[in-house]
Design an enzyme around this catalytic site. Sequence first.
Site, PDB file in Angstrom:
ATOM      1  N   HIS A 259       0.843  -1.198   0.000  1.00  0.00           N
ATOM      2  CA  HIS A 259       0.000   0.000   0.000  1.00  0.00           C
ATOM      3  C   HIS A 259       0.869   1.235   0.000  1.00  0.00           C
ATOM      4  CE1 HIS A 259      -3.188   2.825   1.017  1.00  0.00           C
ATOM      5  NE2 HIS A 259      -3.996   1.899   0.526  1.00  0.00           N
ATOM      6  N   ASP A 310      -7.980  -5.189  -0.574  1.00  0.00           N
ATOM      7  CA  ASP A 310      -8.458  -6.074  -1.635  1.00  0.00           C
ATOM      8  C   ASP A 310      -8.197  -7.550  -1.349  1.00  0.00           C
ATOM      9  OD1 ASP A 310      -9.602  -4.289  -3.512  1.00  0.00           O
ATOM     10  OD2 ASP A 310      -7.606  -3.584  -4.045  1.00  0.00           O
TER      11      ASP A 310
HETATM   12  N1  ACO Z   1       4.051  -7.698  -4.558  1.00  0.00           N
HETATM   13  C1  ACO Z   1       5.398  -7.698  -4.652  1.00  0.00           C
HETATM   14  N2  ACO Z   1       6.157  -6.627  -4.500  1.00  0.00           N
HETATM   15  C2  ACO Z   1       5.519  -5.478  -4.219  1.00  0.00           C
HETATM   16  C3  ACO Z   1       4.128  -5.405  -4.085  1.00  0.00           C
HETATM   17  C4  ACO Z   1       3.391  -6.565  -4.264  1.00  0.00           C
HETATM   18  N3  ACO Z   1       2.057  -6.565  -4.146  1.00  0.00           N
HETATM   19  N4  ACO Z   1       3.778  -4.138  -3.777  1.00  0.00           N
HETATM   20  C5  ACO Z   1       4.925  -3.441  -3.735  1.00  0.00           C
HETATM   21  N5  ACO Z   1       5.962  -4.251  -4.000  1.00  0.00           N
HETATM   22  C6  ACO Z   1       7.375  -3.861  -4.061  1.00  0.00           C
HETATM   23  C7  ACO Z   1       7.685  -3.266  -5.426  1.00  0.00           C
HETATM   24  O1  ACO Z   1       8.077  -4.224  -6.354  1.00  0.00           O
HETATM   25  C8  ACO Z   1       8.776  -2.292  -5.068  1.00  0.00           C
HETATM   26  O2  ACO Z   1       9.978  -3.015  -4.904  1.00  0.00           O
HETATM   27  P1  ACO Z   1      11.378  -2.388  -5.391  1.00  0.00           P
HETATM   28  O3  ACO Z   1      11.553  -1.140  -4.585  1.00  0.00           O
HETATM   29  O4  ACO Z   1      12.341  -3.465  -5.095  1.00  0.00           O
HETATM   30  O5  ACO Z   1      11.196  -2.100  -6.862  1.00  0.00           O
HETATM   31  C9  ACO Z   1       8.370  -1.782  -3.703  1.00  0.00           C
HETATM   32  O6  ACO Z   1       7.594  -2.819  -3.101  1.00  0.00           O
HETATM   33  C10 ACO Z   1       7.533  -0.516  -3.762  1.00  0.00           C
HETATM   34  O7  ACO Z   1       6.426  -0.755  -4.629  1.00  0.00           O
HETATM   35  P2  ACO Z   1       5.714   0.348  -5.499  1.00  0.00           P
HETATM   36  O8  ACO Z   1       4.884  -0.322  -6.548  1.00  0.00           O
HETATM   37  O9  ACO Z   1       6.712   1.372  -5.980  1.00  0.00           O
HETATM   38  O10 ACO Z   1       4.813   1.020  -4.406  1.00  0.00           O
HETATM   39  P3  ACO Z   1       3.624   2.021  -4.674  1.00  0.00           P
HETATM   40  O11 ACO Z   1       3.434   2.760  -3.425  1.00  0.00           O
HETATM   41  O12 ACO Z   1       3.855   2.782  -5.926  1.00  0.00           O
HETATM   42  O13 ACO Z   1       2.401   1.029  -4.985  1.00  0.00           O
HETATM   43  C11 ACO Z   1       0.662  -0.474  -4.761  1.00  0.00           C
HETATM   44  C12 ACO Z   1       1.440   0.662  -4.085  1.00  0.00           C
HETATM   45  C13 ACO Z   1       0.232  -0.056  -6.173  1.00  0.00           C
HETATM   46  C14 ACO Z   1      -0.575  -0.774  -3.951  1.00  0.00           C
HETATM   47  C15 ACO Z   1       1.584  -1.717  -4.846  1.00  0.00           C
HETATM   48  O14 ACO Z   1       1.875  -2.180  -3.550  1.00  0.00           O
HETATM   49  C16 ACO Z   1       0.958  -2.812  -5.687  1.00  0.00           C
HETATM   50  O15 ACO Z   1       1.105  -2.803  -6.913  1.00  0.00           O
HETATM   51  N6  ACO Z   1       0.241  -3.793  -5.041  1.00  0.00           N
HETATM   52  C17 ACO Z   1      -0.417  -4.840  -5.780  1.00  0.00           C
HETATM   53  C18 ACO Z   1      -1.751  -4.334  -6.366  1.00  0.00           C
HETATM   54  C19 ACO Z   1      -2.782  -4.100  -5.298  1.00  0.00           C
HETATM   55  O16 ACO Z   1      -3.005  -4.915  -4.434  1.00  0.00           O
HETATM   56  N7  ACO Z   1      -3.475  -2.963  -5.432  1.00  0.00           N
HETATM   57  C20 ACO Z   1      -4.553  -2.570  -4.492  1.00  0.00           C
HETATM   58  C21 ACO Z   1      -4.083  -1.499  -3.576  1.00  0.00           C
HETATM   59  S1  ACO Z   1      -5.318  -1.068  -2.403  1.00  0.00           S
HETATM   60  C22 ACO Z   1      -6.422  -0.223  -3.295  1.00  0.00           C
HETATM   61  O17 ACO Z   1      -6.140   0.446  -4.241  1.00  0.00           O
HETATM   62  C23 ACO Z   1      -7.783  -0.352  -2.969  1.00  0.00           C
END
Ligand code: ACO
Length: 373
Positions: A259, A310
């Site tokens: 998140h 989610d």
């Molecule tokens: N699985 C694996 N690795 C992850 C995940 C995940 N679900 N979420 C974040 N990471 C990792 C990224 O790969 C990144 O690693 P790195 O720094 O080595 O490249 C690091 O954690 C930061 O991730 P970002 O995507 O840059 O974080 P951001 O704050 O931009 O994204 C988000 C947040 C979009 C929710 C992300 O965690 C994600 O894509 N999760 C999966 C999709 C999801 O569940 N979305 C629903 C969110 S809740 C909602 O909207 C209602």
Amino acid sequence: MADKPTKGLADVVAASTALSDIDGKAGLLFYRGYDIHDLAGRTTFEETAHLLQHGTLPNRDQLADYGAELVRGRALGSLVEQNVVEIAEKQEPMEALRTLLSLTSADDPDKDSNAADANLRKAARLTALQPILVARFHAARRGVEAPEPDPDKSIAANFLRQITGKEPTPREVEIFDECLVLHADHTMNASTFAARVCAATLSDMHSAVVAAIGTLKGPLHGGANEQVMRTLEMIDPAGVADAVRAKLAGGEKIMGFGHRVYKTEDPRATHLRRLSEELGEASGDDTYYRMSKEMEEVVFAEKGLYPNVDFYAATVYHFLGIPTDLFTPVFSVSRMAGWTAHVIEQHADNRLIRPDSEYIGAREQKWVHIDER
Ligand code: ACO
């Protein structure tokens, strides 16, 4: 020249709001100052929508008035009636919802007004209409008639009955209602931001929520709940840990984890985990709940990531008999309460939202005639 941008606007404060607040370090969420842990399971979705849109938890008279407004707001306009069958044939659920919701403005007597009273009336109508649109879409794509909503029943009770075709138990209604409460608002999430950007041009509430629905659809936002269920369905129950590790090793994100704001457990996930466990046990086959628990442990051990809203919502909806491709529309049914409240708030104290950008393209290009390129 513009400053360096913060990628994804992380930590940028984009609006002032009195609607909801998150403490990402402590894992707390508040709607108008009420802790979500106090509201969940005690306050209905209708009360929560009133809280967000009108500013107060309603007393019994206010709730009766608001409930009557919601019932009146369920009437579908002629454009929806004329087009729902063809839309259901040709569009996927979130695509269809985006279209159907847009069609409803045609019959809204307040469609051209952004005045506070008109916005409140539209907020109630949109909150009431959206679950009916999802139910009508689902019926049309199966070639059946949707059961008529019962004016004496809540949004949660009517929705479950219309979607599953069965009378839900009182406990199932309570659980689904709690899910709607948990998803109702969440500060400057992507879809709410989209709604506010649209509203800030002094565009109307219908346009703003259509922008929000399009934004919620993406798998990094509301679309994640459907992807969680698809992942659970694909994985062998005996091989959860290996499957998760393989995905991570392949650089895949695990849907339902991570998140932007929470650095600890998402408080909504705490409730949804409990509800998933309860429904899994009651169903007599809690495989998906147990797989989810194992996934949670492995993702935390490997990446230190917590489940977001989610993750456990997926199995809760599954156990309630909601088809997987309707999970994101269900999120939208709930978030309408927040989106509309944010549009009201934006219009009440508006300024165009127009950030700057950092130019990274070529400079000093020399124009040449088309024949010489
Ligand atoms: N699985 C694996 N690795 C992850 C995940 C995940 N679900 N979420 C974040 N990471 C990792 C990224 O790969 C990144 O690693 P790195 O720094 O080595 O490249 C690091 O954690 C930061 O991730 P970002 O995507 O840059 O974080 P951001 O704050 O931009 O994204 C988000 C947040 C979009 C929710 C992300 O965690 C994600 O894509 N999760 C999966 C999709 C999801 O569940 N979305 C629903 C969110 S809740 C909602 O909207 C209602």
